[in-house]
Scaffold this motif. Sequence first.
Motif: not given
Length: 392
Positions: A84-105
Motif C-alpha cells: 500500500v505504501a509503495l502504491f501511494t508513492v507511485a500515485a502521488t509522487r513524481p516519477p523520479r522519487v518513485t524510481g528511487w523507491v522502486a530501486a530500493l524495493g
Amino acid sequence: MRRTGKDWLADIGMFLFAALFFLVTADSVVAGSDISGTAVLAEQAAGGVACAALFVRRRWPVALAVLLLVSGKFSHFMTGPCLVALFTVAATRPPRVTGWVAALGLAPLPFYLASGPPADDPRTGSALTFFALVACALGWGSFVRSRRQLIASLEERAEHAATDARREAREDVAREMHDVLAHRLSLLSVHAGALEFNPGGNPEQVSRAAGVIRESAHEALQDLREIIGVLRAPEAHERPQPVLADLEQLVEESRGAGARVTLVREVPGEGEAGEREEVQQGGAQQGGVPAVTGRTAYRIVQEGLTNARKHGPGPEVPVSVSVRGGPGQGLTVEVRNPGKEPQHHEGAHPAVPGSGQGLVGLTERAHLAGGHLEHGWDDGDFRLRAWLPWPG
C-alpha cells in the motif's frame, strides 16, 4: 490538507486490504517456520502497527514506504502495508522519487537470482511472489497517477475552452452593441444638431426631426434592452438577426435623416421572404444568400452609413451603396461617400464621436465570414469595400 470523506474511505479501504493480506497469509507463514510463538506474536503486533500506520501515508508516503521496505526484509507481516505504501508513492509522487523507491524495493532481486535459489524451495516462490507484488503495486500507482494527470489536463483544457467561449461571447455582444447603437445614436445626433442650428425653422420640419429623435432614442433603448436581456438570460432565444433584404429599411432610415443614399442591388434570387425562411432554417437555401453572408453585408452597410453621417461634409451627404454578386462568385459590398479626414478647429461644432473600433470590428466580421474588407480614401471619397463568400 484536510482529509475529505472520500479520502477517509480510501484510507480505510487500504487499511482493510493490508489487514486482510495479513490474515490470509499468516497461517502459511507460521506453519512453514520454526520460530517461537512469542516471536510470531511480536511480528504480528508489528504488522498490526504497520497497518495502522497507513493512515499517515498521505503526509509521509516516501518515509513510510522506505521504513516498511526495510522492515519487510525481516517480517512477512509487513508485506501488505508495504504494498500500500509503495502504491501511494507511485500515485502521488513524481516519477523520479518513485524510481528511487522502486530501486530500493527491487534491488535485492538480481542478487537473489544470482545466488541460485533452489526451485523446489517454498521460500523461492514466496520471494519471487513478493517482488512481483512490489512491481504490481508500483505499476498500478503509476497508472493511477497518469490517469489523474490526464483528467486534470482535460479539465484544464475544458476550462480554457469555456473561458475562450465566454470571451468570444462578450466580444460578439460588444460588436453587436456597437453596430446597433452607433447607427441609432448617429441618427439622433444628426437631427439634434439640425435643431440646435435651426431652432426657429419650419414647424413641420422641427416636428419631423423631433419625431425622428424620439423614435431613434426609443429604438436604441429597445435594442440595448434586448442585448442586455441576452446577457442576463443566455439560454433565451437569440434576437432576430438582420438579413440582406433589410437593407432597404436601413437605407430608408438614413434617407429620413437627410442623407441622399443610392442603393444598387444586383443579387439573383434575393427576396425578403426567402431570406427570412433561410434564417429560420439556420442554413442557406439553394439560390439564396447564406445567412452569415447576408448578415455581415448588412452590418458593413450599416457601419458605412453611420461613418458617412459622422464624418461626412453635412447631414445631406450623398452615399452610394452597391451590393453585387451571386452563387459561386461571392458577394461584393461597397459604400462610398465624399468627405475629408477629420480635422478639429477651435470654435467648430464637434463631430459625432466614434470609438475607432467600427472598422476593426467589420474587418473581424468579414474574416470570420470567410471574406475580406478594405477601406480608405479614393479621389476624395471614403470607400468601404468587402468581398464575402457565396458558395455555388
